[in-house]
Design an enzyme around this catalytic site. Structure first.
Site, PDB file in Angstrom:
ATOM      1  N   GLY A   1      74.075  10.618  65.766  1.00 12.60           N
ATOM      2  CA  GLY A   1      74.761  10.909  67.014  1.00 12.60           C
ATOM      3  C   GLY A   1      75.800   9.841  67.280  1.00 12.60           C
TER       4      GLY A   1
ATOM      5  N   CYS B   1      70.978   2.222  67.094  1.00 13.40           N
ATOM      6  CA  CYS B   1      72.279   2.639  67.616  1.00 13.40           C
ATOM      7  C   CYS B   1      73.368   2.085  66.713  1.00 13.40           C
ATOM      8  CB  CYS B   1      72.447   2.102  69.034  1.00 13.40           C
ATOM      9  SG  CYS B   1      74.033   2.510  69.778  1.00 13.40           S
ATOM     10  N   LEU B   2      74.376   2.910  66.429  1.00 10.71           N
ATOM     11  CA  LEU B   2      75.481   2.445  65.583  1.00 10.71           C
ATOM     12  C   LEU B   2      76.201   1.255  66.216  1.00 10.71           C
ATOM     13  CD1 LEU B   2      76.968   5.919  64.552  1.00 10.71           C
ATOM     14  CD2 LEU B   2      75.523   4.412  63.168  1.00 10.71           C
TER      15      LEU B   2
ATOM     16  N   HIS C   1      74.980   6.646  76.734  1.00  7.40           N
ATOM     17  CA  HIS C   1      76.228   5.949  76.372  1.00  7.40           C
ATOM     18  C   HIS C   1      77.356   6.296  77.356  1.00  7.40           C
ATOM     19  CE1 HIS C   1      75.684   3.772  72.627  1.00  7.40           C
ATOM     20  NE2 HIS C   1      75.080   4.787  72.045  1.00  7.40           N
TER      21      HIS C   1
ATOM     22  N   GLN D   1      81.812   4.844  71.921  1.00  7.75           N
ATOM     23  CA  GLN D   1      81.495   4.033  70.734  1.00  7.75           C
ATOM     24  C   GLN D   1      82.696   3.875  69.803  1.00  7.75           C
ATOM     25  OE1 GLN D   1      77.597   6.253  69.870  1.00  7.75           O
ATOM     26  NE2 GLN D   1      77.163   4.187  69.162  1.00  7.75           N
TER      27      GLN D   1
ATOM     28  N   HIS E   1      69.994   9.766  74.339  1.00  7.88           N
ATOM     29  CA  HIS E   1      70.589   8.485  73.954  1.00  7.88           C
ATOM     30  C   HIS E   1      72.114   8.528  74.116  1.00  7.88           C
ATOM     31  CE1 HIS E   1      70.873   4.956  70.999  1.00  7.88           C
ATOM     32  NE2 HIS E   1      72.098   5.425  70.998  1.00  7.88           N
ATOM     33  N   GLU E   2      72.722   9.648  73.670  1.00 10.57           N
ATOM     34  CA  GLU E   2      74.193   9.752  73.747  1.00 10.57           C
ATOM     35  C   GLU E   2      74.664   9.881  75.191  1.00 10.57           C
ATOM     36  OE1 GLU E   2      75.529   8.875  71.140  1.00 10.57           O
ATOM     37  OE2 GLU E   2      73.835   9.287  69.823  1.00 10.57           O
TER      38      GLU E   2
HETATM   39 NI    NI Z   1      73.952   4.677  70.318  1.00 12.59          NI
END
Ligand code: NI
Length: 158
Positions: free
Chosen positions: A46, A88-89, A134, A51, A130-131
């Site tokens: 995701g 998380c990225l 963000h 991000q 989660h997204e």
């Molecule tokens: Ni993330």
């Protein structure tokens, strides 16, 4: 398509409350495609627009070889509660346990400007929650317990 730079924790764009998308157009679709390519290149499941440095309410998720582009997503229903590990990225090598609803319903606009609603459970539901966090400037490390440092685990990074 292009691979974009992923912003990491500490970058102020990740703390912003993102704006609603007002126009679903070719430019937005290009951004979603670039986000997807960036996510796949990092083996994530995701990615949210902030991000990649764009503070708008748009996310791409793909937990099981089915890609969803969610524009202005709103979680309208939550059921149950599960604690599981997340990464998380934007927080490389960090993992932690996060409590999320087990099942959700989410309203969104599709990449072709249609109003949609979907139900999700398990990992897909976790990833969407989660997204959406963000988009409100919240990182999983703000709410996780037992944060550990480790090697990137495939299928965990969002
Ligand atoms: Ni993330």
């Amino acid at each position: 398509m292009a691979i974009l730079e992923i912003k990491t924790a500490g970058d102020p764009v990740l703390k912003q409350h993102c704006s609603e998308v007002e126009k679903v157009d070719k430019r937005l679709r290009n951004l979603l495609d670039d986000m997807a390519e960036t996510m796949y290149a990092s083996e994530g499941i995701g990615i949210a627009a902030p991000q990649v440095g764009v503070p708008i309410r748009a996310v791409v998720v793909d937990v099981d070889k089915k890609r969803y582009d969610l524009i202005n997503p709103v979680i309208t229903y939550r059921e149950g509660s599960v604690v599981d590990s997340e990464g998380c990225l934007s927080c490389p090598n960090l993992f932690g346990d996060v409590e999320r609803a087990e099942k959700i319903r989410v309203k969104y606009i599709s990449r072709f400007n249609k109003e949609r609603e979907m139900e999700a459970e398990g990992l897909l539901a976790r990833c969407i929650q989660h997204e959406v966090d963000h988009l409100d400037g919240r990182l999983f490390i703000d709410i996780a317990q037992n944060i550990t440092r480790g090697k990137v685990q495939r299928d965990k990074a969002k």
